[in-house]
Design an enzyme around this catalytic site. Structure first.
Site, PDB file in Angstrom:
ATOM      1  NE  ARG A 163      -2.190   0.660   3.825  1.00 25.63           N
ATOM      2  CZ  ARG A 163      -3.007   0.463   4.656  1.00 25.63           C
ATOM      3  NH1 ARG A 163      -4.569   0.139   4.817  1.00 25.63           N
ATOM      4  NH2 ARG A 163      -2.531   0.328   5.874  1.00 25.63           N
ATOM      5  CE1 TYR A 164       0.946   4.320   4.442  1.00 28.43           C
ATOM      6  CE2 TYR A 164       0.806   2.083   4.991  1.00 28.43           C
ATOM      7  CZ  TYR A 164       0.413   3.424   5.108  1.00 28.43           C
ATOM      8  OH  TYR A 164      -0.650   3.723   6.133  1.00 28.43           O
ATOM      9  NE  ARG A 167       5.477   2.471   5.187  1.00 25.14           N
ATOM     10  CZ  ARG A 167       5.618   3.930   4.602  1.00 25.14           C
ATOM     11  NH1 ARG A 167       6.335   3.859   3.654  1.00 25.14           N
ATOM     12  NH2 ARG A 167       4.730   4.744   5.066  1.00 25.14           N
ATOM     13  CB  CYS A 176      -3.207 -14.522  17.061  1.00 26.56           C
ATOM     14  SG  CYS A 176      -3.118 -13.391  15.915  1.00 26.56           S
ATOM     15  CB  CYS A 180      -7.525  -8.652  20.354  1.00 29.06           C
ATOM     16  SG  CYS A 180      -5.934  -8.989  20.784  1.00 29.06           S
ATOM     17  CB  CYS A 183      -8.913  -8.965  15.421  1.00 26.52           C
ATOM     18  SG  CYS A 183      -7.808  -9.590  14.205  1.00 26.52           S
ATOM     19  NE  ARG A 185      -3.872  -7.464   8.707  1.00 26.74           N
ATOM     20  CZ  ARG A 185      -2.770  -7.195   9.400  1.00 26.74           C
ATOM     21  NH1 ARG A 185      -2.411  -7.948  10.462  1.00 26.74           N
ATOM     22  NH2 ARG A 185      -1.982  -6.160   9.101  1.00 26.74           N
ATOM     23  CG  ASP A 344      -8.491  -0.188  12.073  1.00 29.04           C
ATOM     24  OD1 ASP A 344      -8.416   0.881  11.679  1.00 29.04           O
ATOM     25  OD2 ASP A 344      -7.768  -1.106  11.994  1.00 29.04           O
ATOM     26  CG  ASP A 381      -4.757   2.074   8.916  1.00 28.18           C
ATOM     27  OD1 ASP A 381      -4.570   2.418   7.775  1.00 28.18           O
ATOM     28  OD2 ASP A 381      -4.109   1.249   9.574  1.00 28.18           O
ATOM     29  CE  LYS A 388       0.103   2.126  10.420  1.00 33.80           C
ATOM     30  NZ  LYS A 388       0.298   1.512   9.258  1.00 33.80           N
TER      31      LYS A 388
END
Length: 439
Positions: A163-164, A167, A176, A180, A183, A185, A344, A381, A388
């Site tokens: 996206r950037y 990077r 995981c 959480c 999350c 994702r 998010d 975001d 961001k």
């Protein structure tokens, strides 16, 4: 003159109005100061580094220390079922219903180490709110999105998000140590979401070899530190062999959920692939236990720079004192507060989202009032894949080609001369009065 009306209780005791006033004042003082003492005691307890081992697991026969400190034992003994929760916690109706439905969106899994931070009776506890499913996760908001960061639309090959400009985000696993409830994702992690993650490693490596503009690779998922040392080293060595990749990053919550994973052997292996950076994820000061502090120190001693990414969550860390305690404890662990994320717009997270104004208020209360190292960058975001965007209090009050007018953390106003370069795009011109000080 009409006498003030008194209840029978006070009239029988012959309390005059002035005496009643003094009594109420005393009671008010006692009540207020008792609350202040309780609040102070709570903050002081959160400031301390504590061990909660073995907690709930010490009740049914003590677990041998060598097992408790084995990260693989911790993973095998995660809390994943309703009956396990009810064995240790008094669940609310909202929690019980949420657990029964959790298999349709995001799996339930909590390591024994982290589960010990959850109190038995308080459903509003900040650790509990992050980890125990609630029925509110089934509520829909008109703003909710399955992929709020637009990662799927920026994925040139399966598992690689570009996206950037310089990077990439490398999604290396969908698992995981614990899950959480907010999350980002949740659509792909834990194995029960609406999508599956199918990372094509060889295709990703070829893409990285061909795109010489990429200098920074962030490993995430899921959590790459769940890989065994050999598998993780193979991945790092393959990336390090690509000459134009300058440094690597790992985004992880493992040191907090599973500090036992951060072994001396792991740290020695990671140190072979410098420059290697690590972003950890701590939301509440109580998460920073003695074991977590020791794990983070092992990473720091291996030369790995550590930054923290927190998510602003309602009922978890959406007040200044909690956030200040958190960032100060992070510095004591040699971790630099890096980002504070606005939550998010993930499906089913509306009950955990706070206002942006609350985030700005917290940054306002940190900036200038504590060391700059302790102040994270508050970001949103941008929904849909905008990346961001930093969000700050309004420190610039006026800007033209002659001067910039700024205010400091105390609200005092200052002018600084501008160079007069007319090609610069200035901030919108406006008069600067008191109403702009906290805009």
């Amino acid at each position: 003159m009409v006498e003030p009306r008194q209840t029978n209780q006070f009239r029988d005791k012959q309390l005059k109005p002035c005496a009643l006033t003094r009594l109420l004042t005393t009671l008010s003082f006692f009540y207020t100061n008792t609350n202040m003492v309780n609040l102070t005691e709570g903050i002081e307890q959160e400031k301390a580094f504590r061990s909660h081992a073995q907690g709930y697991w010490s009740r049914n026969g003590r677990v041998a220390p060598e097992l408790w400190n084995d990260w693989k034992w911790q993973l095998k003994n995660r809390v994943t079922k309703l009956e396990q929760l009810e064995e240790h916690l008094s669940l609310s109706e909202e929690e019980r219903a949420g657990v029964l439905l959790s298999g349709d969106k995001l799996a339930l899994a909590i390591t024994p180490h982290f589960f010990n931070l959850i109190p038995r009776e308080n459903p509003d506890d900040p650790i509990r709110r992050q980890m125990i499913p609630r029925i509110e996760e089934t509520w829909s908001s008109p703003y909710d999105m399955a992929d709020p960061c637009g990662e799927d639309s920026h994925m040139p090959v399966p598992g690689l998000v570009h996206r950037y400009p310089d990077r990439v985000l490398f999604l290396v696993t969908d698992r995981c140590a614990a899950y959480c409830r907010y999350c980002t994702r949740s659509r792909v992690v834990s194995g029960v979401g609406e999508q599956e993650l199918h990372t094509d490693f060889e295709e990703a490596f070829r893409y990285l070899e061909q795109h010489t503009e990429v200098r920074d690779v962030l490993l995430s998922g899921g959590d790459a530190l769940l890989f065994n040392d050999g598998k993780l080293e193979n991945l790092l060595s393959r990336l390090r062999a690509i000459s134009h990749i300058e440094f690597l990053r790992i985004g992880t919550r493992v040191p907090i959920f599973l500090p036992q994973r951060i072994t001396p052997e792991l740290c020695a292996m990671l140190a072979k692939y410098h420059p290697l950076w690590m972003s950890v994820h701590v939301n509440h000061p109580r998460e920073l236990t003695i074991e977590v502090k020791e794990a983070l120190e092992r990473l720091a001693n291996a030369g790995i720079p550590l930054g923290n990414q927190s998510v602003l969550l309602a009922g978890v860390n959406d007040d200044l004192e909690t956030m200040k305690t958190l960032v100060h404890k992070l510095l004591m662990c040699r971790v630099r507060p890096y980002y504070l994320y606005q939550c998010d717009l993930i499906n089913g997270s509306s009950h955990l989202r706070t206002s942006v104004a609350k985030g700005i208020e917290i940054i306002e209360g940190l900036r200038g009032h504590t060391t700059g190292y302790a102040v994270p960058q508050y970001v949103i975001d941008a929904p849909g894949g905008g990346g961001k965007v930093p969000i700050n209090p309004g420190y610039i009050l006026y800007h033209d080609n002659e001067k910039i007018v700024i205010r400091n953390y105390e609200g005092k106003i200052f002018e600084y001369p501008e160079t007069g370069n007319e090609n610069v795009q200035f901030a919108p011109q406006r008069e600067y009065h008191d109403e702009y000080l906290y805009s």
